[in-house]
Design a protein around this motif. Sequence first.
Motif, PDB file in Angstrom:
ATOM      1  N   LEU A 184       0.833  -1.193   0.000  1.00 15.81           N
ATOM      2  CA  LEU A 184       0.000   0.000   0.000  1.00 15.81           C
ATOM      3  C   LEU A 184       0.875   1.254   0.000  1.00 15.81           C
ATOM      4  CD1 LEU A 184      -2.769  -0.830   2.652  1.00 15.81           C
ATOM      5  CD2 LEU A 184      -2.910  -1.042   0.182  1.00 15.81           C
ATOM      6  N   THR A 185       0.537   2.191  -0.878  1.00 19.89           N
ATOM      7  CA  THR A 185       1.196   3.493  -0.874  1.00 19.89           C
ATOM      8  C   THR A 185       0.264   4.519  -0.239  1.00 19.89           C
ATOM      9  OG1 THR A 185       0.335   4.123  -3.033  1.00 19.89           O
ATOM     10  CG2 THR A 185       2.405   2.877  -3.001  1.00 19.89           C
ATOM     11  N   GLU A 186       0.797   5.715   0.001  1.00 19.73           N
ATOM     12  CA  GLU A 186       0.007   6.755   0.667  1.00 19.73           C
ATOM     13  C   GLU A 186      -1.255   7.094  -0.122  1.00 19.73           C
ATOM     14  OE1 GLU A 186       0.992  10.881   3.106  1.00 19.73           O
ATOM     15  OE2 GLU A 186       2.323  10.218   1.488  1.00 19.73           O
ATOM     16  N   ALA A 187      -1.168   6.996  -1.426  1.00 20.68           N
ATOM     17  CA  ALA A 187      -2.323   7.339  -2.266  1.00 20.68           C
ATOM     18  C   ALA A 187      -3.468   6.349  -2.082  1.00 20.68           C
ATOM     19  CB  ALA A 187      -1.897   7.377  -3.734  1.00 20.68           C
ATOM     20  N   ASP A 188      -3.161   5.150  -1.634  1.00 22.49           N
ATOM     21  CA  ASP A 188      -4.203   4.123  -1.465  1.00 22.49           C
ATOM     22  C   ASP A 188      -5.075   4.382  -0.242  1.00 22.49           C
ATOM     23  OD1 ASP A 188      -3.359   2.529  -3.683  1.00 22.49           O
ATOM     24  OD2 ASP A 188      -1.708   1.766  -2.469  1.00 22.49           O
ATOM     25  N   TYR A 189      -4.507   4.972   0.796  1.00 19.07           N
ATOM     26  CA  TYR A 189      -5.253   5.082   2.051  1.00 19.07           C
ATOM     27  C   TYR A 189      -5.479   6.509   2.545  1.00 19.07           C
ATOM     28  CZ  TYR A 189      -0.546   5.599   4.041  1.00 19.07           C
ATOM     29  OH  TYR A 189       0.723   6.030   4.322  1.00 19.07           O
ATOM     30  N   GLN A 190      -4.582   7.447   2.193  1.00 14.43           N
ATOM     31  CA  GLN A 190      -4.636   8.778   2.795  1.00 14.43           C
ATOM     32  C   GLN A 190      -5.942   9.532   2.527  1.00 14.43           C
ATOM     33  OE1 GLN A 190      -2.068   9.593   4.944  1.00 14.43           O
ATOM     34  NE2 GLN A 190      -3.661  11.037   5.613  1.00 14.43           N
ATOM     35  N   PRO A 191      -6.488   9.495   1.294  1.00  9.70           N
ATOM     36  CA  PRO A 191      -7.760  10.201   1.076  1.00  9.70           C
ATOM     37  C   PRO A 191      -8.874   9.720   2.015  1.00  9.70           C
ATOM     38  CG  PRO A 191      -6.763   9.637  -1.021  1.00  9.70           C
ATOM     39  CD  PRO A 191      -5.953   8.948   0.030  1.00  9.70           C
ATOM     40  N   LYS A 192      -8.944   8.428   2.261  1.00  6.57           N
ATOM     41  CA  LYS A 192      -9.974   7.891   3.148  1.00  6.57           C
ATOM     42  C   LYS A 192      -9.702   8.264   4.603  1.00  6.57           C
ATOM     43  CE  LYS A 192     -11.258   3.992   0.220  1.00  6.57           C
ATOM     44  NZ  LYS A 192     -11.449   2.532   0.128  1.00  6.57           N
ATOM     45  N   VAL A 193      -8.423   8.308   4.979  1.00  8.99           N
ATOM     46  CA  VAL A 193      -8.058   8.699   6.335  1.00  8.99           C
ATOM     47  C   VAL A 193      -8.419  10.163   6.572  1.00  8.99           C
ATOM     48  CG1 VAL A 193      -6.138   9.065   7.940  1.00  8.99           C
ATOM     49  CG2 VAL A 193      -6.240   6.974   6.569  1.00  8.99           C
ATOM     50  N   ASP A 194      -8.072  11.021   5.594  1.00  8.55           N
ATOM     51  CA  ASP A 194      -8.382  12.445   5.723  1.00  8.55           C
ATOM     52  C   ASP A 194      -9.888  12.677   5.818  1.00  8.55           C
ATOM     53  OD1 ASP A 194      -5.705  13.050   5.617  1.00  8.55           O
ATOM     54  OD2 ASP A 194      -5.684  13.518   3.464  1.00  8.55           O
ATOM     55  N   ALA A 195     -10.651  11.961   4.998  1.00  6.82           N
ATOM     56  CA  ALA A 195     -12.109  12.115   5.017  1.00  6.82           C
ATOM     57  C   ALA A 195     -12.677  11.683   6.360  1.00  6.82           C
ATOM     58  CB  ALA A 195     -12.724  11.292   3.881  1.00  6.82           C
ATOM     59  N   LYS A 196     -12.144  10.633   6.912  1.00 11.90           N
ATOM     60  CA  LYS A 196     -12.635  10.143   8.200  1.00 11.90           C
ATOM     61  C   LYS A 196     -12.290  11.134   9.328  1.00 11.90           C
ATOM     62  CE  LYS A 196     -14.314   6.640   9.000  1.00 11.90           C
ATOM     63  NZ  LYS A 196     -13.791   5.340   9.447  1.00 11.90           N
ATOM     64  N   LYS A 232      -6.406  15.056  14.365  1.00 10.88           N
ATOM     65  CA  LYS A 232      -5.448  14.112  13.767  1.00 10.88           C
ATOM     66  C   LYS A 232      -4.456  13.619  14.813  1.00 10.88           C
ATOM     67  CE  LYS A 232      -2.175  13.634   9.942  1.00 10.88           C
ATOM     68  NZ  LYS A 232      -1.554  14.303   8.767  1.00 10.88           N
ATOM     69  N   ASN A 233      -3.985  14.563  15.658  1.00  8.50           N
ATOM     70  CA  ASN A 233      -3.033  14.160  16.705  1.00  8.50           C
ATOM     71  C   ASN A 233      -3.658  13.168  17.676  1.00  8.50           C
ATOM     72  OD1 ASN A 233      -0.883  15.681  15.780  1.00  8.50           O
ATOM     73  ND2 ASN A 233      -1.488  17.508  16.944  1.00  8.50           N
ATOM     74  N   MET A 234      -4.956  13.358  17.935  1.00  6.72           N
ATOM     75  CA  MET A 234      -5.639  12.518  18.905  1.00  6.72           C
ATOM     76  C   MET A 234      -6.057  11.167  18.326  1.00  6.72           C
ATOM     77  SD  MET A 234      -8.042  15.392  20.770  1.00  6.72           S
ATOM     78  CE  MET A 234      -8.762  14.215  21.904  1.00  6.72           C
ATOM     79  N   TYR A 235      -6.539  11.196  17.092  1.00  8.77           N
ATOM     80  CA  TYR A 235      -7.143   9.972  16.526  1.00  8.77           C
ATOM     81  C   TYR A 235      -6.466   9.465  15.257  1.00  8.77           C
ATOM     82  CZ  TYR A 235     -10.989  11.497  19.541  1.00  8.77           C
ATOM     83  OH  TYR A 235     -11.743  11.896  20.618  1.00  8.77           O
ATOM     84  N   GLY A 236      -5.457  10.177  14.789  1.00 10.18           N
ATOM     85  CA  GLY A 236      -4.871   9.857  13.476  1.00 10.18           C
ATOM     86  C   GLY A 236      -4.404   8.427  13.336  1.00 10.18           C
ATOM     87  N   THR A 237      -3.662   7.944  14.346  1.00  8.79           N
ATOM     88  CA  THR A 237      -3.101   6.592  14.236  1.00  8.79           C
ATOM     89  C   THR A 237      -4.190   5.525  14.221  1.00  8.79           C
ATOM     90  OG1 THR A 237      -1.063   7.278  15.354  1.00  8.79           O
ATOM     91  CG2 THR A 237      -1.530   4.919  15.273  1.00  8.79           C
ATOM     92  N   SER A 238      -5.162   5.662  15.106  1.00  7.87           N
ATOM     93  CA  SER A 238      -6.232   4.655  15.170  1.00  7.87           C
ATOM     94  C   SER A 238      -7.069   4.661  13.892  1.00  7.87           C
ATOM     95  CB  SER A 238      -7.119   4.888  16.391  1.00  7.87           C
ATOM     96  OG  SER A 238      -7.753   6.161  16.317  1.00  7.87           O
ATOM     97  N   VAL A 239      -7.314   5.869  13.333  1.00 11.28           N
ATOM     98  CA  VAL A 239      -8.060   5.943  12.073  1.00 11.28           C
ATOM     99  C   VAL A 239      -7.254   5.325  10.946  1.00 11.28           C
ATOM    100  CG1 VAL A 239      -8.996   7.517  10.323  1.00 11.28           C
ATOM    101  CG2 VAL A 239      -9.431   7.936  12.754  1.00 11.28           C
ATOM    102  N   ILE A 291      -6.702   1.161   6.949  1.00 11.08           N
ATOM    103  CA  ILE A 291      -5.820   0.218   6.247  1.00 11.08           C
ATOM    104  C   ILE A 291      -6.342  -1.209   6.384  1.00 11.08           C
ATOM    105  CG2 ILE A 291      -3.547  -0.898   6.404  1.00 11.08           C
ATOM    106  CD1 ILE A 291      -2.282   1.816   6.553  1.00 11.08           C
ATOM    107  N   ASN A 292      -6.810  -1.552   7.576  1.00 13.21           N
ATOM    108  CA  ASN A 292      -7.383  -2.893   7.760  1.00 13.21           C
ATOM    109  C   ASN A 292      -8.611  -3.101   6.885  1.00 13.21           C
ATOM    110  OD1 ASN A 292      -5.564  -4.018   9.577  1.00 13.21           O
ATOM    111  ND2 ASN A 292      -6.586  -3.110  11.349  1.00 13.21           N
ATOM    112  N   THR A 293      -9.442  -2.067   6.748  1.00 14.98           N
ATOM    113  CA  THR A 293     -10.614  -2.156   5.883  1.00 14.98           C
ATOM    114  C   THR A 293     -10.194  -2.348   4.432  1.00 14.98           C
ATOM    115  OG1 THR A 293     -11.911  -0.739   7.357  1.00 14.98           O
ATOM    116  CG2 THR A 293     -12.688  -0.958   5.098  1.00 14.98           C
TER     117      THR A 293
END
Length: 442
Positions: free
Chosen positions: A19-31, A55-62, A67-69
């Motif tokens: 997985l590259t950043e382009a695969d997951y980052q848009p979904k992470v940002d939207a969440k 992002k600082n509070m929830y970024g890693t868990s999101v 990524i798991n999804t």
Amino acid sequence: MEITLDKHSANQASIKIKLTEADYQPKVDAKLKDYAKKANIRGFRPGKAPVSMVKNMYGTSVLVEEINTILGESLNKYLKEQTFRVLGDPLPVESTEENIDWKTQKEFDFEYKIGFIENFELPLDEKIKATSYSIKVDDKLVNETIENLKSQYGNSTNPEKAEAGDHIYGDLNLVDGDFSKTLSLPLDKVTKKFAGKFIGIGKDEVVEFEGKEVKKGEWTEAFGLEEEELEHTKGSFTFTVKNINRTTEAELNQEFFDKIFGPDQVASEEEFVQKVRETLQSSYDRESKVFTEEELKKVLVEKANLDLPEDFLKEWLLKANEGKVSEEDVEKEFPQYAQQLTWSLISNELAKANEIKAEHEEVIEKTKEMIREQFASSGLGSQMESSMDLFVDNYLKGEEGQNYMNMLTSVQNEKVLNFVKEKIKLTEKEITIDDFKELLEK
């Protein structure tokens, strides 16, 4: 995203997902933006906290969640596109996940182990041979059954003196030792000579005998000794009689007929004998059908000769049932599991190739049959029929719907087996109940 497949053998492989950043980052940002709109953070009005703070509070868990999804969806989609059949579930290679730095890493590599079999066909023709067994209910079996019923429903008494066939209740003691046991000794399960020691004796009398007078098998069958107690069967014994139990056989009269089959079902001895014969035949027809089908499954499993990924399946079974089974359990039960899995694959293949489907109405009818059998001996048959739909509905909804799926599979398997019987060389063989018991012991 990059997905690659590496087949290690004919039935095991690994799948790597990059997985590259382009695969997951848009979904992470939207969440995270969605979180920011709903977040209730101290010092800010609801929904007004900066995205950076969220992002600082929830970024890693999101990030982990998204990524798991993505992994789950991508892996399932990829496997559905393959020609082979995946067995069990993909197993993540744990070492690849343990080394992840979720804070700084931008690209991620994941690896999964899978077990599979390639597509197969099982042509059905008369080269495949099997036997269909039917059990003959003869006069001997009918008579033995009636004698057992007469004894079972007879009257119990406690006579003063013992006779042949009585049960002698009392204390068994080893003379030179500390072994003793209270038991009921059936005189019809020991030799006539040994039983003679008890004929004519009464309560509180003592019978003396040597251990060698009792045949080895009688210690277990007649005296009821456990395996660990058999070491105490040598030497001199006493048996102190505490009670004598005798069962007088029931008479073949209307009261007896009604006890066995319910009121007004049979009205004469001839009708009773015929009813016993029919009941036995019906019961043994079901047993022989089940046995025939299990033997037929074995024939088909052997004919298909599927190469299962044993090592993978054992690992998967252990992890899927973590804490519930041990490696020893898996090793012990695996042959049976492999047999069942292979049959399931064969049944599904034959059903698909020959457009065999289990219909909803068939599931309902099979469930009704099962419930009727369960209530057959209760005498509540007529009352049960009025509530049958409720019984069926409750059962099929049980176990969160799993009962329905199990019954659906059962109906399909039965239809597949009926189809197979029409295509192969099936030899009919009538056997006695004794022959059947021998087959079961093999």
